[in-house]
Design a protein around this motif. Structure first.
Motif, short mmCIF file in Angstrom:
data_model
loop_
_atom_site.label_atom_id
_atom_site.label_comp_id
_atom_site.label_asym_id
_atom_site.label_seq_id
_atom_site.Cartn_x
_atom_site.Cartn_y
_atom_site.Cartn_z
N ASP A 189 5.77 19.84 1.68
CA ASP A 189 5.06 20.64 0.67
C ASP A 189 4.43 19.74 -0.40
O ASP A 189 3.32 20.00 -0.86
CB ASP A 189 6.03 21.62 -0.01
CG ASP A 189 6.54 22.67 0.97
OD1 ASP A 189 5.99 22.74 2.09
OD2 ASP A 189 7.48 23.41 0.62
N LEU A 190 5.15 18.69 -0.79
CA LEU A 190 4.62 17.78 -1.82
C LEU A 190 3.31 17.15 -1.34
O LEU A 190 2.32 17.10 -2.08
CB LEU A 190 5.66 16.69 -2.13
CG LEU A 190 5.18 15.53 -2.99
CD1 LEU A 190 4.69 16.00 -4.35
CD2 LEU A 190 6.30 14.49 -3.20
N ALA A 191 3.31 16.70 -0.08
CA ALA A 191 2.09 16.07 0.45
C ALA A 191 0.93 17.06 0.39
O ALA A 191 -0.20 16.71 0.00
CB ALA A 191 2.33 15.61 1.89
N GLU A 192 1.20 18.31 0.74
CA GLU A 192 0.14 19.32 0.74
C GLU A 192 -0.42 19.54 -0.68
O GLU A 192 -1.63 19.64 -0.87
CB GLU A 192 0.72 20.63 1.29
CG GLU A 192 -0.35 21.60 1.74
CD GLU A 192 0.27 22.90 2.25
OE1 GLU A 192 1.16 22.83 3.12
OE2 GLU A 192 -0.12 23.96 1.73
N LYS A 244 2.38 8.48 3.56
CA LYS A 244 2.97 7.79 2.40
C LYS A 244 4.08 8.62 1.76
O LYS A 244 5.11 8.08 1.36
CB LYS A 244 1.89 7.45 1.37
CG LYS A 244 1.00 6.29 1.79
CD LYS A 244 -0.03 5.97 0.70
CE LYS A 244 -0.87 4.77 1.08
NZ LYS A 244 -1.92 4.49 0.06
N VAL A 245 3.86 9.93 1.68
CA VAL A 245 4.89 10.78 1.07
C VAL A 245 6.12 10.81 1.99
O VAL A 245 7.26 10.71 1.52
CB VAL A 245 4.35 12.22 0.82
CG1 VAL A 245 5.47 13.16 0.40
CG2 VAL A 245 3.27 12.19 -0.26
N LYS A 246 5.91 10.91 3.31
CA LYS A 246 7.05 10.93 4.24
C LYS A 246 7.89 9.67 4.13
O LYS A 246 9.11 9.70 4.21
CB LYS A 246 6.54 11.07 5.69
CG LYS A 246 6.07 12.48 6.01
CD LYS A 246 6.65 12.99 7.32
CE LYS A 246 6.54 14.50 7.40
NZ LYS A 246 5.39 14.94 8.19
N GLN A 263 0.82 -1.23 0.00
CA GLN A 263 0.00 0.00 0.00
C GLN A 263 0.84 1.27 0.00
O GLN A 263 0.41 2.31 -0.46
CB GLN A 263 -0.90 0.02 1.25
CG GLN A 263 -1.92 -1.10 1.32
CD GLN A 263 -3.20 -0.75 0.57
OE1 GLN A 263 -3.64 0.38 0.61
NE2 GLN A 263 -3.76 -1.73 -0.12
N GLY A 264 2.06 1.15 0.54
CA GLY A 264 2.94 2.31 0.61
C GLY A 264 3.49 2.72 -0.75
O GLY A 264 4.05 3.80 -0.91
N GLY A 265 3.34 1.84 -1.74
CA GLY A 265 3.88 2.12 -3.07
C GLY A 265 3.06 3.13 -3.86
O GLY A 265 3.54 3.72 -4.80
#
Ligand code: ATP
Ligand code: MG
Length: 328
Positions: free
Chosen positions: A272-275, A217-219, A201-203
């Motif tokens: 920032d990407l996650a946001e 997931k992004v972290k 799922q993390g992929g």
């Protein structure tokens, strides 16, 4: 008016890769082309599916098609198994193909590896069914991600082979692949494509993931050994993939992002990407939740199946007649 066909499998919940590589591009096409968008459930069952889960994923996919902005007045949205001509022409295309060429398909090799003697026959027959999906509608263009290029080449080969034998029945379709984002990679392995059926799922980020799941997931996404944020597909595949996602979701060119994050570490970049990903998916998710349980969705799918059946049956009749199968 030229015709477009594209399908997505309800084999899981759609990923950001499916969105950026395929679905997002469907929206502007609806104003210019006669579009058929299909929920290809018969492709999904080429690997085992849990009935209750498949049922839910079919409905989720239908709602997502609409949530990204497709207008049912403009496009034909339908479920593959509700249009029997797909399976019928699929059989004919299977009979038009050679086992050798089917065994050479990389998706077949990837999805059958590790299954030993128990490789489902449907995995081998998948590309001829996909050829049937496309050829039934006199399709001019097929917008898909890069991974489907090989299947499209085979579709063109099968159509040409059929035409050479039985006359000019099929239009030879062209592939349309986005310049950027046609191959979003797994967050856990920058050399493997992001896939909704990935057991890890993390992929992938699913289009329906909650904001805190997206942040997590992004972290945890794989990065490269040095700390610099640079686009270098060959030597830094993981960070290059994250930069591609960031750029597509924010509309900022990759070069601008490289400058913005020069000298900053992965931590700030990932926050920032996650946001940006959360913001991209939020309006889609809001519309999705309104649509998912609405009776409107069923009406749209019923009308879509009717329209698709009409078009598909016409082509199937032409094919069967050319082959000597239609009695009248
Ligand atoms: P599965 O793992 O079940 O094969 P998938 O994620 O590969 O699922 P598909 O339903 O096979 O999704 O493909 C739907 C569309 O999404 C196709 O047009 C395909 O080319 C595109 N696509 C799939 N994966 C990616 C990706 N990682 N990046 C960009 N486009 C993709
Ligand atoms: Mg796939």
């Amino acid at each position: 008016m030229k015709t477009i066909f594209s399908g997505i499998q309800p084999s899981g919940i759609l990923t950001l890769g499916n969105y950026l590589g395929a679905m997002k591009h469907f929206v502007p096409l609806q104003d210019e082309f006669n579009c058929f968008y299909c929920i290809v459930d018969q492709h999904a069952i080429t690997v085992p599916q849990e009935p209750a889960v498949l049922k839910e994923n079919i409905r989720r996919l239908a709602a997502l098609y609409l949530a990204v902005g497709l207008d049912p007045q403009k496009v034909t949205l339908f479920i593959q198994s509700e249009v029997p001509a797909h399976a019928k022409l699929g059989w004919i295309m299977l009979c038009t193909s050679y086992v050798g060429e089917l065994e050479r398909m990389t998706q077949f090799k990837d999805k059958s590896s590790g299954r030993g003697e128990s490789v489902p026959g449907g995995l081998l027959a998948y590309p001829p069914l996909m050829a049937a999906d496309i050829l039934l509608y006199d399709t001019d263009f097929v917008p898909v991600g890069e991974d489907q290029k090989q299947h499209l080449e085979l579709t063109r080969d099968l159509a040409t082979r059929f035409n050479n034998r039985y006359g000019e029945i099929f239009k030879i379709p062209d592939i349309r692949v986005a310049e950027v984002g046609a191959r979003i990679m797994s967050l856990q392995d920058g050399t493997k494509k992001m896939s909704k059926s990935d057991p890890n799922q993390g992929g992938f980020i699913s289009m329906l993931d909650e904001p805190d799941t997206i942040v997590k997931k992004v972290k945890r996404a794989q990065t490269d050994s040095d700390n610099s944020i640079r686009f270098d597909k060959e030597n830094k595949p993981a960070i290059s993939n994250l930069l591609t996602i960031y750029s597509l979701c924010s509309g900022k060119p990759i070069q601008e992002l490289e400058t913005m994050y020069e000298g900053k570490g992965y931590g700030a970049f990932k926050t920032d990407l996650a946001e940006v990903v959360v913001e991209t998916l939020k309006p889609i998710q809001d519309r999705f939740h309104q649509l998912f349980s609405s009776p409107e969705l069923d009406k749209i799918l019923t009308a879509g199946a009717e329209k698709a059946n009409q078009a598909a049956n016409k082509m199937l009749y032409k094919v069967e007649k050319a082959m000597g199968m239609a009695r009248l």
